[in-house]
Design an enzyme around this catalytic site. Sequence first.
Site, PDB file in Angstrom:
ATOM      1  CD  GLU A   1      -4.790   4.187  -1.271  1.00 25.78           C
ATOM      2  OE1 GLU A   1      -5.037   4.500  -0.099  1.00 25.78           O
ATOM      3  OE2 GLU A   1      -5.608   4.325  -2.200  1.00 25.78           O
TER       4      GLU A   1
ATOM      5  CG  ASN B   1      -5.133  11.389  -4.842  1.00 18.98           C
ATOM      6  OD1 ASN B   1      -4.543  11.490  -5.905  1.00 18.98           O
ATOM      7  ND2 ASN B   1      -5.677  10.259  -4.434  1.00 18.98           N
TER       8      ASN B   1
ATOM      9  CG  HIS C   1      -8.094  12.714  -7.742  1.00 19.22           C
ATOM     10  ND1 HIS C   1      -8.044  11.634  -6.901  1.00 19.22           N
ATOM     11  CD2 HIS C   1      -8.950  13.597  -7.164  1.00 19.22           C
ATOM     12  CE1 HIS C   1      -8.831  11.828  -5.857  1.00 19.22           C
ATOM     13  NE2 HIS C   1      -9.397  13.019  -6.002  1.00 19.22           N
TER      14      HIS C   1
ATOM     15  CG  ASP D   1      -1.920   1.105   1.231  1.00 21.21           C
ATOM     16  OD1 ASP D   1      -3.016   0.898   0.689  1.00 21.21           O
ATOM     17  OD2 ASP D   1      -1.601   2.190   1.768  1.00 21.21           O
TER      18      ASP D   1
END
Length: 263
Positions: free
Chosen positions: A174, A139, A144, A131
């Site tokens: 993610e 973001n 984004h 992750d």
Amino acid sequence: MPRREGRVTPISAEPRTEEVPDLFESEKLALDRAREALADEQADSTATRQSLAELTQHFERLMRETRRLIGRSDRAEREMNALNLQLQTLAHELEHRATHDALTGVLNRGAVIDLAGRALRDGSAVMIVLDIDYFKRINDDFGHPAGDAVIQGIVTCLRSIVADAGIIGRVGGEEFTVLLPAHTLDEALSLAESMREAIANHVFAAPVDRGITASFGVSLSPGGTDFDTAYALADEALYCAKRAGRNRVEVAVQPSVATLRLA
């Protein structure tokens, strides 16, 4: 009231058939006349030449029509082959879209579950779950599109290390998985550490002006383990890595809550 006698129309047992016209009737007549002229020893040369001329005329017409039909058939075959090729290409594209993540090109969650399930039925496999650390901040700070570029950069790092050794999939925004069939735990931990270093050292394009890291969880599952169990163990180790400070690899030692940090 007297009953009226009706006339009953008999129904024929034989089905009615329609005569199909003979498409070559004129040619057949010309051939018959030529045969008659050939068989008639008394026929003069004029009648024979006339029959032969008529037969030649019909034969030439048939040759022209045959060539035309062959030409049409060849064109139709070429068009059919082109359509089949287009259908095959479309089928491959649809299959790829159905099994791959549109942004990164790696496998999507459904395909990962399917392939991992098959691999675990055939034998042992290592599941690595990773992750991106603090991805929400990327973001929030850069938007984004920048976040998408970071995700693509992460996949580039994973591919450079994993190559053909395993299967890479994106299972969340993610979050990624790397499946390593028939690998030992030591081999998988070495690859996971190399992936972690590759991500930490990767230079991401502007506007991202900071280092990006990822946390890893690793589990080794014997053959016969279902996907949910293997994934849950690796995911549990991942959260241990998050709690221990991120940018690290944690391994699930056994099917329990116990995990051990990789030194």
